[in-house]
Design a protein around this motif. Structure first.
Motif, PDB file in Angstrom:
ATOM      1  N   PRO A  56       0.807  -1.231   0.000  1.00  0.00           N
ATOM      2  CA  PRO A  56       0.000   0.000   0.000  1.00  0.00           C
ATOM      3  C   PRO A  56       0.840   1.283   0.000  1.00  0.00           C
ATOM      4  O   PRO A  56       0.358   2.323  -0.424  1.00  0.00           O
ATOM      5  CB  PRO A  56      -0.831  -0.091   1.281  1.00  0.00           C
ATOM      6  CG  PRO A  56      -0.766  -1.502   1.709  1.00  0.00           C
ATOM      7  CD  PRO A  56       0.471  -2.092   1.120  1.00  0.00           C
ATOM      8  N   GLU A  57       2.069   1.201   0.453  1.00  0.00           N
ATOM      9  CA  GLU A  57       2.920   2.391   0.499  1.00  0.00           C
ATOM     10  C   GLU A  57       3.257   2.890  -0.902  1.00  0.00           C
ATOM     11  O   GLU A  57       3.623   4.049  -1.080  1.00  0.00           O
ATOM     12  CB  GLU A  57       4.225   2.100   1.258  1.00  0.00           C
ATOM     13  CG  GLU A  57       4.036   1.728   2.713  1.00  0.00           C
ATOM     14  CD  GLU A  57       3.636   0.271   2.913  1.00  0.00           C
ATOM     15  OE1 GLU A  57       4.027  -0.591   2.103  1.00  0.00           O
ATOM     16  OE2 GLU A  57       2.900   0.009   3.886  1.00  0.00           O
ATOM     17  N   ILE A 107       1.106   3.033  -3.389  1.00  0.00           N
ATOM     18  CA  ILE A 107      -0.096   3.562  -4.036  1.00  0.00           C
ATOM     19  C   ILE A 107      -0.117   5.078  -3.890  1.00  0.00           C
ATOM     20  O   ILE A 107       0.097   5.613  -2.809  1.00  0.00           O
ATOM     21  CB  ILE A 107      -1.369   2.958  -3.411  1.00  0.00           C
ATOM     22  CG1 ILE A 107      -1.387   1.444  -3.607  1.00  0.00           C
ATOM     23  CG2 ILE A 107      -2.622   3.594  -3.995  1.00  0.00           C
ATOM     24  CD1 ILE A 107      -2.486   0.742  -2.846  1.00  0.00           C
ATOM     25  N   SER A 108      -0.393   5.766  -4.981  1.00  0.00           N
ATOM     26  CA  SER A 108      -0.571   7.215  -4.949  1.00  0.00           C
ATOM     27  C   SER A 108      -2.041   7.511  -4.670  1.00  0.00           C
ATOM     28  O   SER A 108      -2.909   7.213  -5.493  1.00  0.00           O
ATOM     29  CB  SER A 108      -0.159   7.831  -6.280  1.00  0.00           C
ATOM     30  OG  SER A 108      -0.587   9.180  -6.346  1.00  0.00           O
ATOM     31  N   GLY A 109      -2.316   8.092  -3.524  1.00  0.00           N
ATOM     32  CA  GLY A 109      -3.696   8.425  -3.171  1.00  0.00           C
ATOM     33  C   GLY A 109      -4.299   9.432  -4.123  1.00  0.00           C
ATOM     34  O   GLY A 109      -5.464   9.309  -4.514  1.00  0.00           O
ATOM     35  N   THR A 125      -4.999   7.682  -7.555  1.00  0.00           N
ATOM     36  CA  THR A 125      -6.093   6.720  -7.419  1.00  0.00           C
ATOM     37  C   THR A 125      -7.425   7.445  -7.293  1.00  0.00           C
ATOM     38  O   THR A 125      -8.416   7.049  -7.911  1.00  0.00           O
ATOM     39  CB  THR A 125      -5.847   5.794  -6.216  1.00  0.00           C
ATOM     40  OG1 THR A 125      -4.573   5.176  -6.373  1.00  0.00           O
ATOM     41  CG2 THR A 125      -6.909   4.730  -6.106  1.00  0.00           C
ATOM     42  N   GLN A 183      -8.236  -0.035  -4.330  1.00  0.00           N
ATOM     43  CA  GLN A 183      -6.878   0.476  -4.155  1.00  0.00           C
ATOM     44  C   GLN A 183      -6.868   1.690  -3.223  1.00  0.00           C
ATOM     45  O   GLN A 183      -5.974   1.844  -2.400  1.00  0.00           O
ATOM     46  CB  GLN A 183      -6.264   0.863  -5.507  1.00  0.00           C
ATOM     47  CG  GLN A 183      -6.002  -0.308  -6.412  1.00  0.00           C
ATOM     48  CD  GLN A 183      -4.868  -1.178  -5.927  1.00  0.00           C
ATOM     49  OE1 GLN A 183      -4.977  -1.846  -4.892  1.00  0.00           O
ATOM     50  NE2 GLN A 183      -3.779  -1.173  -6.658  1.00  0.00           N
ATOM     51  N   LEU A 184      -7.880   2.546  -3.349  1.00  0.00           N
ATOM     52  CA  LEU A 184      -7.970   3.724  -2.479  1.00  0.00           C
ATOM     53  C   LEU A 184      -8.172   3.299  -1.025  1.00  0.00           C
ATOM     54  O   LEU A 184      -7.592   3.896  -0.114  1.00  0.00           O
ATOM     55  CB  LEU A 184      -9.105   4.630  -2.944  1.00  0.00           C
ATOM     56  CG  LEU A 184      -9.135   6.044  -2.394  1.00  0.00           C
ATOM     57  CD1 LEU A 184      -7.858   6.810  -2.755  1.00  0.00           C
ATOM     58  CD2 LEU A 184     -10.349   6.791  -2.913  1.00  0.00           C
ATOM     59  N   ARG A 226      -7.074   0.474   0.263  1.00  0.00           N
ATOM     60  CA  ARG A 226      -5.770  -0.049   0.694  1.00  0.00           C
ATOM     61  C   ARG A 226      -4.832   1.096   1.059  1.00  0.00           C
ATOM     62  O   ARG A 226      -4.109   1.023   2.054  1.00  0.00           O
ATOM     63  CB  ARG A 226      -5.134  -0.879  -0.429  1.00  0.00           C
ATOM     64  CG  ARG A 226      -5.783  -2.208  -0.645  1.00  0.00           C
ATOM     65  CD  ARG A 226      -5.062  -3.030  -1.700  1.00  0.00           C
ATOM     66  NE  ARG A 226      -3.697  -3.290  -1.284  1.00  0.00           N
ATOM     67  CZ  ARG A 226      -2.635  -3.196  -2.089  1.00  0.00           C
ATOM     68  NH1 ARG A 226      -2.781  -2.865  -3.348  1.00  0.00           N
ATOM     69  NH2 ARG A 226      -1.426  -3.450  -1.637  1.00  0.00           N
ATOM     70  N   TRP A 227      -4.839   2.146   0.239  1.00  0.00           N
ATOM     71  CA  TRP A 227      -3.984   3.305   0.510  1.00  0.00           C
ATOM     72  C   TRP A 227      -4.383   3.962   1.833  1.00  0.00           C
ATOM     73  O   TRP A 227      -3.530   4.288   2.655  1.00  0.00           O
ATOM     74  CB  TRP A 227      -4.079   4.314  -0.633  1.00  0.00           C
ATOM     75  CG  TRP A 227      -3.376   5.589  -0.353  1.00  0.00           C
ATOM     76  CD1 TRP A 227      -2.033   5.833  -0.464  1.00  0.00           C
ATOM     77  CD2 TRP A 227      -3.955   6.804   0.124  1.00  0.00           C
ATOM     78  NE1 TRP A 227      -1.749   7.119  -0.092  1.00  0.00           N
ATOM     79  CE2 TRP A 227      -2.924   7.747   0.277  1.00  0.00           C
ATOM     80  CE3 TRP A 227      -5.251   7.196   0.437  1.00  0.00           C
ATOM     81  CZ2 TRP A 227      -3.139   9.036   0.724  1.00  0.00           C
ATOM     82  CZ3 TRP A 227      -5.471   8.480   0.871  1.00  0.00           C
ATOM     83  CH2 TRP A 227      -4.422   9.378   1.014  1.00  0.00           C
ATOM     84  N   GLY A 253      -3.309   1.937   4.716  1.00  0.00           N
ATOM     85  CA  GLY A 253      -1.860   2.064   4.856  1.00  0.00           C
ATOM     86  C   GLY A 253      -1.436   3.386   5.483  1.00  0.00           C
ATOM     87  O   GLY A 253      -0.427   3.454   6.183  1.00  0.00           O
ATOM     88  N   GLN A 254      -2.219   4.422   5.253  1.00  0.00           N
ATOM     89  CA  GLN A 254      -1.939   5.734   5.822  1.00  0.00           C
ATOM     90  C   GLN A 254      -2.502   5.881   7.239  1.00  0.00           C
ATOM     91  O   GLN A 254      -2.272   6.890   7.894  1.00  0.00           O
ATOM     92  CB  GLN A 254      -2.537   6.848   4.941  1.00  0.00           C
ATOM     93  CG  GLN A 254      -1.961   6.917   3.549  1.00  0.00           C
ATOM     94  CD  GLN A 254      -0.505   7.314   3.564  1.00  0.00           C
ATOM     95  OE1 GLN A 254      -0.110   8.238   4.257  1.00  0.00           O
ATOM     96  NE2 GLN A 254       0.307   6.608   2.801  1.00  0.00           N
TER      97      GLN A 254
END
Length: 107
Positions: free
Chosen positions: A40-41, A43-45, A48, A86-87, A89-90, A93-94
């Motif tokens: 997840p690190e 991934i660009s929030g 996405t 994906q969002l 997951r991001w 992760g944040q």
């Protein structure tokens, strides 16, 4: 043979952008599915979220355009699903989202 010829010459057939645009957009879905294996690190929030907005707008376009472009609608609905996952997951992760099990365990 007549059915194939009818599809070939239809307003949404392979002689039009109503066909090739969605075919090319399936690449976004494939890329999103491939990114599920990445941490997840990575991934660009922002990107996405932009892809979520993009697919939502084009789902509406696919529904409103005449003739209706069901191939484009399904493509962007699939991409919206993948990008929202994906969002999430991001966000997890944040630390913006947490699982209910984790909250219950910490209490």
């Amino acid at each position: 043979m007549a059915a194939f010829r009818a599809f070939l010459n239809s307003p949404v057939g392979p002689k039009t952008t109503h066909f090739w645009g969605p075919v090319a957009n399936w690449g976004f879905v494939a890329a999103g599915l491939a990114d599920m294996k990445k941490p997840p690190e990575m991934i660009s929030g922002n990107m996405t979220a932009a892809m979520c907005v993009y697919s939502a707008l084009f789902m509406r376009f696919a529904w409103m355009v005449q003739p209706r472009n069901y191939l484009l609608l399904v493509c962007h609905a699939s991409n919206e699903t993948v990008q929202l996952y994906q969002l999430s997951r991001w966000a997890k992760g944040q630390g913006l989202l947490s699982d209910k099990k984790e909250k219950a365990a910490s209490q």
